[in-house]
Design an enzyme around this catalytic site. Structure first.
Site, PDB file in Angstrom:
ATOM      1  N   GLY A 178       0.527  -1.435   0.090  1.00  0.00           N
ATOM      2  CA  GLY A 178      -0.047  -0.370  -0.186  1.00  0.00           C
ATOM      3  C   GLY A 178       0.686   1.392  -0.085  1.00  0.00           C
TER       4      GLY A 178
ATOM      5  N   GLY B 287       2.733   3.745   1.763  1.00  0.00           N
ATOM      6  CA  GLY B 287       3.930   3.167   2.837  1.00  0.00           C
ATOM      7  C   GLY B 287       4.445   5.177   3.306  1.00  0.00           C
ATOM      8  NE  ARG B 288       8.312   5.182  -1.248  1.00  0.00           N
ATOM      9  CZ  ARG B 288       9.492   5.149  -1.596  1.00  0.00           C
ATOM     10  NH1 ARG B 288      10.625   5.396  -1.404  1.00  0.00           N
ATOM     11  NH2 ARG B 288       9.821   3.671  -2.334  1.00  0.00           N
TER      12      ARG B 288
ATOM     13  CE  LYS C 115       7.782   7.297  -5.089  1.00  0.00           C
ATOM     14  NZ  LYS C 115       8.478   6.995  -6.239  1.00  0.00           N
TER      15      LYS C 115
ATOM     16  CG  ASP D 185      11.228   7.838   7.196  1.00  0.00           C
ATOM     17  OD1 ASP D 185      11.273   7.221   5.928  1.00  0.00           O
ATOM     18  OD2 ASP D 185      12.540   8.146   7.560  1.00  0.00           O
ATOM     19  N   GLY D 186       7.873   6.357   6.238  1.00  0.00           N
ATOM     20  CA  GLY D 186       7.103   7.464   5.230  1.00  0.00           C
ATOM     21  C   GLY D 186       7.095   8.576   4.526  1.00  0.00           C
TER      22      GLY D 186
ATOM     23  NE  ARG E 246       0.055   0.937  -6.800  1.00  0.00           N
ATOM     24  CZ  ARG E 246       1.433   1.829  -6.468  1.00  0.00           C
ATOM     25  NH1 ARG E 246       2.678   0.904  -6.953  1.00  0.00           N
ATOM     26  NH2 ARG E 246       1.082   2.607  -6.284  1.00  0.00           N
TER      27      ARG E 246
ATOM     28  CG  ASP F 135       4.364  -3.753  -5.741  1.00  0.00           C
ATOM     29  OD1 ASP F 135       4.864  -4.758  -5.723  1.00  0.00           O
ATOM     30  OD2 ASP F 135       5.147  -2.834  -4.248  1.00  0.00           O
TER      31      ASP F 135
ATOM     32  CG  ASP G   7       8.210   2.411  -7.457  1.00  0.00           C
ATOM     33  OD1 ASP G   7       9.111   3.061  -6.987  1.00  0.00           O
ATOM     34  OD2 ASP G   7       6.922   1.921  -6.974  1.00  0.00           O
TER      35      ASP G   7
HETATM   36  P1  AMP Z   1       8.579   0.215  -4.181  1.00  0.00           P
HETATM   37  O1  AMP Z   1       9.783  -0.813  -3.547  1.00  0.00           O
HETATM   38  O2  AMP Z   1       8.959   2.082  -3.734  1.00  0.00           O
HETATM   39  O3  AMP Z   1       7.725  -0.129  -4.702  1.00  0.00           O
HETATM   40  O4  AMP Z   1       7.942   0.052  -2.463  1.00  0.00           O
HETATM   41  C1  AMP Z   1       6.892  -0.936  -1.853  1.00  0.00           C
HETATM   42  C2  AMP Z   1       6.710  -0.623  -0.713  1.00  0.00           C
HETATM   43  O5  AMP Z   1       7.635  -0.071   0.221  1.00  0.00           O
HETATM   44  C3  AMP Z   1       5.379  -0.007  -0.916  1.00  0.00           C
HETATM   45  O6  AMP Z   1       4.146  -0.292  -0.227  1.00  0.00           O
HETATM   46  C4  AMP Z   1       6.021   1.625  -0.222  1.00  0.00           C
HETATM   47  O7  AMP Z   1       4.828   2.400   0.370  1.00  0.00           O
HETATM   48  C5  AMP Z   1       6.517   0.767   0.544  1.00  0.00           C
HETATM   49  N1  AMP Z   1       8.198   1.664   1.513  1.00  0.00           N
HETATM   50  C6  AMP Z   1       8.549   2.426   0.571  1.00  0.00           C
HETATM   51  N2  AMP Z   1       9.375   3.103   1.045  1.00  0.00           N
HETATM   52  C7  AMP Z   1       9.027   3.588   3.183  1.00  0.00           C
HETATM   53  C8  AMP Z   1       9.316   4.476   3.165  1.00  0.00           C
HETATM   54  N3  AMP Z   1      10.000   5.486   3.582  1.00  0.00           N
HETATM   55  N4  AMP Z   1       7.952   4.871   4.080  1.00  0.00           N
HETATM   56  C9  AMP Z   1       6.754   3.691   3.958  1.00  0.00           C
HETATM   57  N5  AMP Z   1       6.864   2.611   3.695  1.00  0.00           N
HETATM   58  C10 AMP Z   1       7.664   2.756   2.290  1.00  0.00           C
HETATM   59 MG    MG Z   2       5.968   0.649  -5.277  1.00  0.00          MG
END
Ligand code: AMP
Ligand code: MG
Length: 473
Positions: free
Chosen positions: A87, A89-90, A110, A122-123, A180, A245, A255
């Site tokens: 989901g 997350g940030r 983002k 940490d989002g 996605r 995703d 991404d």
């Molecule tokens: P990504 O590899 O960028 O596609 O991210 C994969 C998952 O990790 C997604 O659900 C993102 O929301 C979560 N995510 C990545 N970086 C962070 C972050 N700094 N804080 C919280 N969630 C994260």
């Molecule tokens: Mg992603």
């Protein structure tokens, strides 16, 4: 001053278990680093407020009027392993606007703070990946490759903890949608077929209007994704993290984590530091998109009246994905060699050039660009081998009218080379945005000769070469 964006938030009208309503977490001292006036115009933004107001809006400190902020839930296969719940997350979806052309576009922040889907994160995001995505996604757009776009980058005035303390930033991303393959997988894994049906109907209407059956929907997504991956391959782009995703239903590239454009051509090239097995290596991308689309197809099976028949039909469709990528790729590669007609031996001619390029570590972008000017042989150490190939190619070109123009239009001179992107980030962190501005300006016209930017066509020196790229989370 407010922002004259006319929001119409259709995703926020979907059932409540599709997302969590949540405002972005305010930041200490927002400062505008970059704003995309051209894209703002596309979105129908006429009166552009001053930098401080833009920074307040696109940091999430004062969300624009009409926004319905939320974090979307999804699942996904990451490097082949299934996570039933990921989901935003940030990220926070502010909402959707209808642009000047009547297209519905998501506006998402983002790096906007933690959400229920942040897990251990940490989002937040730091300046590096934010400017990287800004530059590379806009470069992709200029290369005419479907992609999410970058509207703004705002420094947060806060430090975030990674391996060291780093300056925080937020990217405003604009997308056809953020649906996605993993969004479908979330409901499929929970056997929530009612939500699955609602999501399919929503996505079909939004992206493939007129499409009625799940089969037609699958076919349409396959067509877009096959085209997309072929386009990546035609410019030497390695996505780097083709998890389900990160595979959109719209067919846009999404991404920009560890992605990279190749310098020297090698089909096995991998940059991503976390891709140890080379799962997402350059040449694996057509096979991986087929695998991801197989996951998508599985999600659509419960929507079909006869599941056994659906499995048989969808299996055929998924098995044909590599051929569909290949057909798109062949058409693109023909144009890169200046060929406007199709002949049976073209594919071998293309493959033989690529083999020679790999053997000679020829620069992918510069070799193709030099075909039009007759200087490609300089890219090869084994010039006799290139000359032998070029003789065949010249014979083939006799059947073509104005191949030079076709080649110039198909072979960019400028791509966002890794080492330039890294240098740009280093400068930006030190407070110098000039390299960013220059990259943006040059990469906006990748097919034009720009003699004053000759240095940006140069491959990295050994000391400049980027060995690995990072997700930047
Ligand atoms: P990504 O590899 O960028 O596609 O991210 C994969 C998952 O990790 C997604 O659900 C993102 O929301 C979560 N995510 C990545 N970086 C962070 C972050 N700094 N804080 C919280 N969630 C994260
Ligand atoms: Mg992603």
């Amino acid at each position: 001053m407010t922002l004259a964006l006319r929001f119409d938030n259709s995703y926020a009208r979907l059932p409540g278990d599709f997302f969590t309503r949540l405002a972005p977490t305010p930041v200490a001292a927002p400062r505008l680093m970059a704003f995309n006036a051209g894209l703002a115009d596309e979105l129908g933004l006429t009166d552009i407020p001053d930098g401080a107001t833009l920074a307040a809006i696109f940091s999430g400190n004062t969300p624009p009027q009409g926004a319905a902020p939320l974090a979307q839930v999804y699942a996904g296969h990451q490097f082949g392993g299934f996570s039933p719940q990921l989901g935003d997350g940030r990220a926070i979806l502010l909402g959707e606007v209808l642009d000047r052309a009547g297209r519905r576009r998501d506006i998402q922040l983002k790096g906007s703070g933690p959400t229920p889907y942040s897990r251990m994160g940490d989002g937040r995001a730091w300046v590096g990946p934010v400017l990287r995505e800004y530059v590379v996604s806009e470069a992709m757009h200029a290369l005419r490759i479907p992609t999410t776009r970058a509207l703004a980058a705002v420094a947060t005035g806060e430090e975030i903890a990674r391996e060291t303390m780093l300056p925080g930033a937020i990217l405003t991303r604009v997308a056809a949608s953020h649906i996605r393959v993993g969004t479908f997988q979330y409901f499929f894994a929970r056997r929530d077929h009612e939500s699955l049906k609602a999501l399919a109907e929503y996505a079909m209407e939004r992206h493939y209007p007129g499409t009625e059956s799940p089969e037609a929907f699958l076919d349409a997504v396959i067509a877009r994704q096959a085209r997309l991956v072929a386009l990546w391959m035609s410019v030497g782009f390695i996505h780097g993290v083709m998890n389900t995703d990160n595979t959109t239903i719209s067919g846009e590239t999404i991404d920009y984590g560890p992605c990279a454009f190749m310098d020297a051509y090698h089909p096995g090239t991998v940059y991503s530091s976390i891709d140890r097995g080379g799962r997402y290596a350059f040449q694996n991308q057509p096979g991986i998109i087929a695998w991801n689309l197989a996951q998508f197809a599985s999600c659509l099976v419960p929507l079909m009246p006869d599941e056994d028949a659906a499995v048989a039909r969808f299996t055929e469709m998924v098995n044909a994905v590599p051929e569909r990528v290949e057909a798109e790729w062949l058409a693109l590669m023909r144009a890169k060699l200046g060929l406007g007609t199709a002949q049976a031996e073209d594919e071998q001619l293309i493959l033989d050039l690529l083999t020679l390029m790999a053997q000679n570590q020829a620069d992918f972008t510069n070799t193709f660009r030099a075909l039009a000017t007759g200087t490609a042989r300089d890219q090869f150490t084994d010039r006799d081998a290139f000359d032998a190939w070029a003789t065949r190619w010249q014979q083939r070109l006799e059947d073509e009218a104005d191949p030079q123009a076709r080649m110039r239009a198909a072979n960019p001179a400028f791509i966002p080379r890794n080492h330039r992107v890294e240098q740009m980030i280093e400068a930006a962190v030190a407070g110098d945005m000039a390299p960013f501005e220059r990259l943006m300006q040059v990469l906006a016209r990748p097919y034009d000769d720009q003699p004053e930017a000759e240095d940006l066509t140069r491959p990295p020196l050994p000391s400049e070469a980027v060995q690995a790229t990072f997700c930047g989370t």
